[in-house]
Design a protein around this motif. Structure first.
Motif, PDB file in Angstrom:
ATOM      1  N   GLU A   1     -14.401 -35.898  11.527  1.00 59.11           N
ATOM      2  CA  GLU A   1     -15.500 -36.228  10.628  1.00 59.11           C
ATOM      3  C   GLU A   1     -15.841 -35.007   9.806  1.00 59.11           C
ATOM      4  O   GLU A   1     -15.805 -33.879  10.309  1.00 59.11           O
ATOM      5  CB  GLU A   1     -16.735 -36.661  11.414  1.00 59.11           C
ATOM      6  CG  GLU A   1     -16.655 -38.043  11.962  1.00 59.11           C
ATOM      7  CD  GLU A   1     -17.980 -38.496  12.574  1.00 59.11           C
ATOM      8  OE1 GLU A   1     -18.947 -37.707  12.608  1.00 59.11           O
ATOM      9  OE2 GLU A   1     -18.033 -39.649  13.021  1.00 59.11           O
TER      10      GLU A   1
ATOM     11  N   ASP B   1     -20.582 -34.868   6.118  1.00 55.17           N
ATOM     12  CA  ASP B   1     -21.325 -36.080   5.726  1.00 55.17           C
ATOM     13  C   ASP B   1     -21.034 -37.253   6.659  1.00 55.17           C
ATOM     14  O   ASP B   1     -21.361 -38.389   6.338  1.00 55.17           O
ATOM     15  CB  ASP B   1     -20.980 -36.472   4.284  1.00 55.17           C
ATOM     16  CG  ASP B   1     -21.405 -35.419   3.285  1.00 55.17           C
ATOM     17  OD1 ASP B   1     -22.410 -34.726   3.544  1.00 55.17           O
ATOM     18  OD2 ASP B   1     -20.731 -35.281   2.253  1.00 55.17           O
TER      19      ASP B   1
ATOM     20  N   ARG C   1     -18.237 -38.682   7.273  1.00 51.68           N
ATOM     21  CA  ARG C   1     -17.164 -39.562   6.808  1.00 51.68           C
ATOM     22  C   ARG C   1     -15.908 -39.245   7.608  1.00 51.68           C
ATOM     23  O   ARG C   1     -15.608 -38.076   7.881  1.00 51.68           O
ATOM     24  CB  ARG C   1     -16.890 -39.351   5.323  1.00 51.68           C
ATOM     25  CG  ARG C   1     -18.011 -39.847   4.428  1.00 51.68           C
ATOM     26  CD  ARG C   1     -17.599 -39.749   2.978  1.00 51.68           C
ATOM     27  NE  ARG C   1     -16.985 -38.451   2.706  1.00 51.68           N
ATOM     28  CZ  ARG C   1     -17.341 -37.648   1.716  1.00 51.68           C
ATOM     29  NH1 ARG C   1     -18.291 -38.002   0.902  1.00 51.68           N
ATOM     30  NH2 ARG C   1     -16.741 -36.500   1.538  1.00 51.68           N
ATOM     31  N   GLN C   2     -15.187 -40.284   7.987  1.00 48.04           N
ATOM     32  CA  GLN C   2     -13.949 -40.105   8.744  1.00 48.04           C
ATOM     33  C   GLN C   2     -12.849 -39.582   7.812  1.00 48.04           C
ATOM     34  O   GLN C   2     -12.626 -40.134   6.736  1.00 48.04           O
ATOM     35  CB  GLN C   2     -13.516 -41.444   9.356  1.00 48.04           C
ATOM     36  CG  GLN C   2     -12.352 -41.340  10.294  1.00 48.04           C
ATOM     37  CD  GLN C   2     -12.704 -40.685  11.615  1.00 48.04           C
ATOM     38  OE1 GLN C   2     -13.846 -40.645  12.025  1.00 48.04           O
ATOM     39  NE2 GLN C   2     -11.715 -40.170  12.286  1.00 48.04           N
TER      40      GLN C   2
END
Length: 101
Positions: free
Chosen positions: A48, A51, A53-54
């Motif tokens: 991650e 932020d 996000r992946q």
């Protein structure tokens, strides 16, 4: 409980040693080394960013002695955990290993 040795019974499989070694000279750019004796296929790294996000890096095949540098600039090195997934040619099974910087 011990039991007598049965010569007809196959020996248990030998444990598979994870092939990865992490070189941490730069916390934001760790280097992943395939220190194993065999190539590994369809290698992916998951993490991650800051932020949440992946992020997925697709490395493909990684040969013995080959290195891949991760860029963790968008992640917090104190919080990030990286998962590496790959397939062995020997058995076709998928393996997963996690590490922190």
């Amino acid at each position: 409980m011990q039991r007598p040795h049965d010569p007809e019974r196959p020996a248990p499989p030998v444990a598979y040693c994870v092939p990865w070694v992490i070189v941490r000279r730069d916390r934001a750019h760790p280097v992943v080394l395939n220190a194993g004796r065999e190539p590994v296929d369809f290698v992916r790294a998951f993490r991650e960013d800051a932020d949440h996000r992946q992020v997925v890096d697709l490395w493909g095949q990684v040969l013995p002695g080959e290195t891949v540098e991760l860029c963790l600039c968008a992640s917090d090195p104190d919080e990030v955990a990286v998962s590496v997934a790959w397939f062995r040619q020997f058995d076709g099974l998928e393996y997963l290993w996690r590490f922190v910087v």
